[in-house]
Design a protein around this motif. Structure first.
Motif, short mmCIF file in Angstrom:
data_model
loop_
_atom_site.label_atom_id
_atom_site.label_comp_id
_atom_site.label_asym_id
_atom_site.label_seq_id
_atom_site.Cartn_x
_atom_site.Cartn_y
_atom_site.Cartn_z
N MET A 290 48.52 33.64 32.06
CA MET A 290 48.17 33.73 30.94
C MET A 290 49.44 35.41 30.17
SD MET A 290 44.65 35.26 29.96
CE MET A 290 44.00 35.56 31.60
N PRO A 291 49.63 34.10 29.69
CA PRO A 291 50.46 35.69 28.09
C PRO A 291 49.21 36.30 27.45
CG PRO A 291 50.81 32.81 27.49
CD PRO A 291 49.84 32.67 28.36
N THR A 292 49.76 37.78 27.33
CA THR A 292 48.81 38.26 26.12
C THR A 292 49.47 38.70 25.05
OG1 THR A 292 48.46 40.22 27.07
CG2 THR A 292 47.64 38.35 27.93
N ALA A 293 49.37 39.37 24.27
CA ALA A 293 50.05 40.40 22.71
C ALA A 293 50.19 41.81 23.86
CB ALA A 293 48.99 40.57 22.09
N GLN A 294 49.49 41.67 24.26
CA GLN A 294 49.34 43.54 25.67
C GLN A 294 50.54 42.66 27.26
OE1 GLN A 294 47.78 46.33 25.15
NE2 GLN A 294 46.45 44.96 23.09
N ALA A 295 51.41 41.88 27.33
CA ALA A 295 52.05 41.95 28.35
C ALA A 295 52.51 42.96 28.52
CB ALA A 295 52.88 40.74 27.45
N GLN A 296 53.26 44.03 27.70
CA GLN A 296 54.44 44.65 28.76
C GLN A 296 53.42 46.36 28.93
OE1 GLN A 296 56.07 46.85 25.14
NE2 GLN A 296 57.24 45.59 24.70
N GLY A 297 51.91 46.56 29.27
CA GLY A 297 51.30 47.24 29.43
C GLY A 297 50.30 46.32 30.83
N VAL A 298 50.58 45.08 31.25
CA VAL A 298 50.25 44.58 32.85
C VAL A 298 51.08 44.62 33.44
CG1 VAL A 298 50.26 42.15 33.46
CG2 VAL A 298 49.99 42.13 31.11
N ARG A 299 50.26 45.16 35.12
CA ARG A 299 50.38 45.53 36.03
C ARG A 299 49.98 44.47 37.01
NH1 ARG A 299 47.82 51.80 36.55
NH2 ARG A 299 46.40 50.73 35.70
N PHE A 300 50.54 44.66 38.07
CA PHE A 300 50.59 44.04 39.19
C PHE A 300 50.25 44.35 40.38
CE2 PHE A 300 52.96 41.35 36.49
CZ PHE A 300 52.57 39.72 35.99
N GLY A 301 49.45 43.43 41.57
CA GLY A 301 48.64 44.73 42.48
C GLY A 301 48.75 43.71 43.89
N LEU A 302 48.55 44.72 44.94
CA LEU A 302 48.36 44.03 46.67
C LEU A 302 46.88 44.56 46.57
CD1 LEU A 302 51.75 44.02 48.08
CD2 LEU A 302 50.42 41.80 46.96
N LYS A 303 46.08 44.19 46.99
CA LYS A 303 44.24 45.46 47.21
C LYS A 303 44.08 45.31 48.73
CE LYS A 303 40.61 44.67 45.77
NZ LYS A 303 39.45 44.56 44.87
N GLY A 304 43.85 45.40 49.49
CA GLY A 304 42.92 45.69 50.78
C GLY A 304 41.84 46.61 51.36
N GLY A 305 41.46 45.55 52.74
CA GLY A 305 39.82 45.96 52.99
C GLY A 305 39.14 45.81 54.14
N PRO A 306 38.60 46.98 54.53
CA PRO A 306 37.01 46.26 54.90
C PRO A 306 36.19 45.63 54.53
CG PRO A 306 36.87 48.70 55.16
CD PRO A 306 38.39 47.94 54.87
N SER A 307 35.51 44.84 55.42
CA SER A 307 33.97 43.95 54.50
C SER A 307 33.24 44.00 54.97
CB SER A 307 34.09 42.87 53.36
OG SER A 307 35.54 42.33 53.13
N TYR A 308 31.93 44.42 54.45
CA TYR A 308 30.78 44.59 55.96
C TYR A 308 29.82 43.70 55.19
CZ TYR A 308 27.27 47.37 58.46
OH TYR A 308 26.55 47.51 59.23
N THR A 309 29.28 42.14 55.87
CA THR A 309 28.86 41.29 55.46
C THR A 309 27.91 41.14 55.97
OG1 THR A 309 29.96 39.50 56.14
CG2 THR A 309 31.28 40.71 54.21
N THR A 310 27.15 40.40 55.41
CA THR A 310 25.25 39.70 55.49
C THR A 310 25.68 38.95 54.72
OG1 THR A 310 23.75 40.05 56.36
CG2 THR A 310 24.05 40.82 55.20
N VAL A 311 24.53 37.94 55.27
CA VAL A 311 23.08 36.45 54.35
C VAL A 311 22.00 37.17 54.35
CG1 VAL A 311 24.67 34.67 55.08
CG2 VAL A 311 22.74 35.50 56.51
N VAL A 312 21.12 36.90 52.30
CA VAL A 312 19.97 37.37 51.93
C VAL A 312 19.54 36.57 51.26
CG1 VAL A 312 20.75 39.82 52.11
CG2 VAL A 312 21.13 38.69 50.68
N GLY A 313 18.23 37.04 51.53
CA GLY A 313 16.97 36.07 50.77
C GLY A 313 15.89 35.28 51.06
N ALA A 314 15.13 34.63 50.62
CA ALA A 314 13.71 34.38 51.33
C ALA A 314 14.42 33.50 52.68
CB ALA A 314 13.40 33.08 49.81
N HIS A 315 12.65 34.43 53.55
CA HIS A 315 13.48 32.70 54.85
C HIS A 315 13.91 33.43 55.94
CE1 HIS A 315 9.19 31.07 53.43
NE2 HIS A 315 9.83 31.28 52.85
N VAL A 316 15.31 34.25 55.24
CA VAL A 316 15.97 35.21 56.14
C VAL A 316 16.11 36.43 57.01
CG1 VAL A 316 18.53 35.89 55.93
CG2 VAL A 316 18.12 34.11 54.18
N ASP A 317 15.25 35.25 58.24
CA ASP A 317 15.18 36.13 59.51
C ASP A 317 16.19 36.75 60.48
OD1 ASP A 317 12.92 36.38 58.28
OD2 ASP A 317 11.82 34.71 59.56
#
Length: 202
Positions: free
Chosen positions: A17-44
Motif C-alpha cells: 500500500m502506498p503511504t505518505a511515509q514511503a521514503q521510510g518504508v523498510r522491507f525484510g526477512l525473518k525466521g527462527g524456531p517456534s515452541y507450540t502447543t494447543v490450549v483450552g478447556a478440556h485439553v488434556d
C-alpha cells in the motif's frame, strides 16, 4: 484455493500500500524456531513441540516512534502428546498485522496486533517400536481452513537493520472442526526470530 488467493491478495495489498511515509518504508526477512502447543478447556495431555517459522515483512512508519508492520509467514504449529510419541503438525500461512512502538531505549521495541492464518497442511504421526517406524496420516479435513488470532512481543533492532525478537501468538478459534463450546483447543506459539531489514528509516 480461492480462499488462499484472497488471503494472498489482501496480504499483498497491505504490504504494497502506498503511504505518505514511503521514503521510510523498510522491507525484510525473518525466521527462527517456534515452541507450540494447543490450549483450552478440556485439553488434556497436550505438550509443546518445536517447529519453525519464517517469511517476509514490511515496516511502514506512521510517526517517529510508531510503525505498521504487516508480515507473511510460514508457521509450523501443533502439539506433542504427553507420555506418547504422537505429534500433530499444523502448517499455516500466517498474515499478522502489528503496530510496533520504539521505546526510545536504544533499539528496544514492543509490538502487538492481529493475525489471520491459512491452514496449508496437517499431519499426525506416531513412532512405533515393533517394527521401528513412523506412521503418518493427513488429517486436513479435521481442521478449519482459517485461524484468527493475536500476536504480541518485543525485540531489539540495530541501526544496520539486524534484529532479534520474541513473540507470542495465539488462536481465537477452535483448531478442530465441529468442536463444541466445551472443546476449546486453540493454537499457542512462542517464536524467537532473527530479522534483517533494508531501506532507510528517515
Amino acid at each position: 484455493m480461492k480462499r488462499f488467493l484472497l488471503l494472498a491478495t489482501l496480504a499483498g495489498t497491505a504490504i504494497g500500500m502506498p503511504t505518505a511515509q514511503a521514503q521510510g518504508v523498510r522491507f525484510g526477512l525473518k525466521g527462527g524456531p517456534s515452541y507450540t502447543t494447543v490450549v483450552g478447556a478440556h485439553v488434556d495431555g497436550a505438550a509443546y513441540k518445536w517447529g519453525f517459522h519464517g517469511g517476509v515483512l514490511v515496516n511502514i512508519p506512521l510517526n517517529d516512534r510508531l510503525s505498521l508492520q504487516p508480515e507473511v509467514l510460514y508457521s509450523q504449529k501443533g502439539a506433542h502428546e504427553e507420555n506418547s510419541s504422537t505429534r500433530i503438525r499444523l502448517s499455516y500461512v500466517d498474515v499478522p498485522v502489528l503496530l510496533r512502538l520504539a521505546t526510545g531505549v536504544g533499539g528496544l521495541f514492543v509490538e502487538a496486533g492481529l493475525q489471520v492464518g491459512y491452514l496449508a497442511g496437517s499431519e499426525a504421526s506416531i513412532d512405533t517400536r515393533k517394527p521401528l517406524a513412523r506412521v503418518t496420516s493427513d488429517f486436513a479435513g479435521s481442521y478449519p481452513p482459517f485461524d484468527v488470532g493475536y500476536a504480541a512481543g518485543f525485540g531489539y533492532q540495530l541501526a544496520n537493520g539486524l534484529g532479534l525478537g520474541l513473540r507470542a501468538n495465539g488462536g481465537l478459534r477452535h483448531v478442530v472442526k465441529g468442536a463444541t463450546a466445551d472443546d476449546t483447543a486453540r493454537n499457542l506459539a512462542f517464536q524467537l526470530y532473527l530479522s534483517a531489514m533494508v531501506g532507510r528509516r528517515d
